[in-house]
Write a protein that holds these residues in place. Structure first.
Motif, PDB file in Angstrom:
ATOM      1  N   LEU A  13       0.822  -1.201   0.000  1.00  0.00           N
ATOM      2  CA  LEU A  13       0.000   0.000   0.000  1.00  0.00           C
ATOM      3  C   LEU A  13       0.862   1.260   0.000  1.00  0.00           C
ATOM      4  O   LEU A  13       0.565   2.242  -0.704  1.00  0.00           O
ATOM      5  CB  LEU A  13      -0.932   0.005   1.209  1.00  0.00           C
ATOM      6  CG  LEU A  13      -2.065  -1.022   1.184  1.00  0.00           C
ATOM      7  CD1 LEU A  13      -2.759  -1.084   2.544  1.00  0.00           C
ATOM      8  CD2 LEU A  13      -3.076  -0.708   0.092  1.00  0.00           C
ATOM      9  N   LYS A  32       2.272   1.661  -3.486  1.00  0.00           N
ATOM     10  CA  LYS A  32       1.255   2.090  -4.457  1.00  0.00           C
ATOM     11  C   LYS A  32       0.930   3.570  -4.292  1.00  0.00           C
ATOM     12  O   LYS A  32       0.666   4.273  -5.282  1.00  0.00           O
ATOM     13  CB  LYS A  32      -0.010   1.247  -4.286  1.00  0.00           C
ATOM     14  CG  LYS A  32      -1.077   1.529  -5.345  1.00  0.00           C
ATOM     15  CD  LYS A  32      -2.212   0.533  -5.275  1.00  0.00           C
ATOM     16  CE  LYS A  32      -3.256   0.813  -6.355  1.00  0.00           C
ATOM     17  NZ  LYS A  32      -2.718   0.685  -7.722  1.00  0.00           N
ATOM     18  N   ARG A  33       0.936   4.061  -3.043  1.00  0.00           N
ATOM     19  CA  ARG A  33       0.619   5.470  -2.792  1.00  0.00           C
ATOM     20  C   ARG A  33       1.849   6.376  -2.874  1.00  0.00           C
ATOM     21  O   ARG A  33       1.742   7.589  -2.706  1.00  0.00           O
ATOM     22  CB  ARG A  33       0.014   5.619  -1.393  1.00  0.00           C
ATOM     23  CG  ARG A  33      -1.162   4.721  -1.099  1.00  0.00           C
ATOM     24  CD  ARG A  33      -2.405   5.141  -1.830  1.00  0.00           C
ATOM     25  NE  ARG A  33      -3.567   4.378  -1.367  1.00  0.00           N
ATOM     26  CZ  ARG A  33      -4.757   4.407  -1.925  1.00  0.00           C
ATOM     27  NH1 ARG A  33      -4.950   5.164  -2.980  1.00  0.00           N
ATOM     28  NH2 ARG A  33      -5.746   3.672  -1.459  1.00  0.00           N
ATOM     29  N   LEU A  49      -4.833   4.998   3.729  1.00  0.00           N
ATOM     30  CA  LEU A  49      -4.443   4.044   2.690  1.00  0.00           C
ATOM     31  C   LEU A  49      -5.647   3.396   2.013  1.00  0.00           C
ATOM     32  O   LEU A  49      -5.495   2.678   1.025  1.00  0.00           O
ATOM     33  CB  LEU A  49      -3.534   2.968   3.290  1.00  0.00           C
ATOM     34  CG  LEU A  49      -2.176   3.463   3.808  1.00  0.00           C
ATOM     35  CD1 LEU A  49      -1.476   2.367   4.601  1.00  0.00           C
ATOM     36  CD2 LEU A  49      -1.296   3.952   2.666  1.00  0.00           C
ATOM     37  N   TRP A  64      -6.246  -6.064  -0.893  1.00  0.00           N
ATOM     38  CA  TRP A  64      -5.256  -5.733  -1.911  1.00  0.00           C
ATOM     39  C   TRP A  64      -5.814  -5.983  -3.311  1.00  0.00           C
ATOM     40  O   TRP A  64      -5.578  -5.189  -4.240  1.00  0.00           O
ATOM     41  CB  TRP A  64      -3.969  -6.524  -1.703  1.00  0.00           C
ATOM     42  CG  TRP A  64      -2.975  -6.280  -2.807  1.00  0.00           C
ATOM     43  CD1 TRP A  64      -2.558  -7.164  -3.744  1.00  0.00           C
ATOM     44  CD2 TRP A  64      -2.321  -5.033  -3.085  1.00  0.00           C
ATOM     45  NE1 TRP A  64      -1.670  -6.553  -4.602  1.00  0.00           N
ATOM     46  CE2 TRP A  64      -1.502  -5.255  -4.226  1.00  0.00           C
ATOM     47  CE3 TRP A  64      -2.342  -3.773  -2.495  1.00  0.00           C
ATOM     48  CZ2 TRP A  64      -0.714  -4.246  -4.771  1.00  0.00           C
ATOM     49  CZ3 TRP A  64      -1.563  -2.771  -3.046  1.00  0.00           C
ATOM     50  CH2 TRP A  64      -0.755  -3.006  -4.169  1.00  0.00           C
TER      51      TRP A  64
END
Length: 248
Positions: free
Chosen positions: A10, A13-14, A58, A75
């Motif tokens: 996470l 991805k961010r 998130l 996910w």
């Protein structure tokens, strides 16, 4: 997928790291804990306001950091990947929104693939299921291998009186199938099923160990030893929590 792996994915991805996440939620003191969690040094993080805020930032359910099946599902939702194949059986908990229904492990009906169990005494009725919310699980069950492995066992027999009574609810994790440390386990030897305390004891003449089988009611059920290599021994699961009833 475990909690640290989900957390790491996470963050990536961010485009975040533990420090920037702590800053984004205005909890700079949480950076160290986030860093340890990301590296897998903490498997079951303490439920805190900072973790709640991090999960919200998130975009995931905070309980995904504690449950592997939920982590994989969250996910898949966020990444757009195909969800993991369903492996849940009729004996696994069902999840609907925030509600979790934990169903019975049928000790008398032989849900174990090795056949029907013979118990020291039949339970006085059966607890078919429990319905709880996810927060109850997080606050009352410290750790478990997976939500899919949780089930309810109805207490039976007099050997564990003092810890629980026949008919009392016991929460079991079917994902624990070996004895790594002392605890209460549901196991079978051949066709006979037992719920006892199992303790690792060093062998007298060797480097190995035996399992000491201990009843809570020691006056009527004295301890005895069994080899973990016994081919007839099978650990069905570990008892995580018991609720002892009192009659008034």
């Amino acid at each position: 997928m475990d909690g640290p792996t989900l957390f790491d994915k996470l963050l990536a991805k961010r485009g975040l790291n533990p420090n920037s996440l702590a800053g984004a939620i205005k909890r700079p003191s949480a950076q160290s804990g986030f860093d340890r969690f990301k590296k897998g040094l903490i498997k079951q993080p303490k439920r805190s306001e900072a973790l709640e805020l991090a999960a919200k930032h998130l975009g995931v359910d905070v309980l995904a950091f504690y449950d592997e099946a939920l982590a994989a599902s969250e996910w898949a939702r966020i990444s757009g990947e195909a969800p993991p194949p369903a492996t849940q059986s009729s004996s696994s908990p069902s999840v609907s929104g925030d509600e979790v229904v934990i169903v019975q492990y049928d000790v008398a009906g032989g849900m174990d693939t090795r056949g029907k169990l013979l118990l020291e005494a039949e339970p006085p009725g059966i607890i078919k299921s429990w319905k709880v919310d996810r927060e109850w699980l997080q606050l009352n069950v410290r750790s478990y291998t997976s939500l899919a492995n949780l089930c309810i066992v109805t207490g039976f027999g007099p050997s564990m009186k003092g810890m629980f009574n026949p008919g009392d609810p016991l929460l079991m994790d079917r994902g624990v199938n070996r004895v790594d440390h002392e605890g209460v386990y549901f196991f079978r030897v051949g066709d006979e099923g037992y719920i006892k305390i199992l303790q690792r004891v060093p062998e007298f003449n060797g480097p190995g160990f035996v399992l000491r089988v201990i009843s809570k009611n020691k006056d009527d059920f004295p301890p005895y030893d069994i080899s973990p290599k016994n081919p007839h021994l099978h650990i069905i699961g570990k008892i995580l929590t018991v609720w002892k009833s009192e009659q008034y």
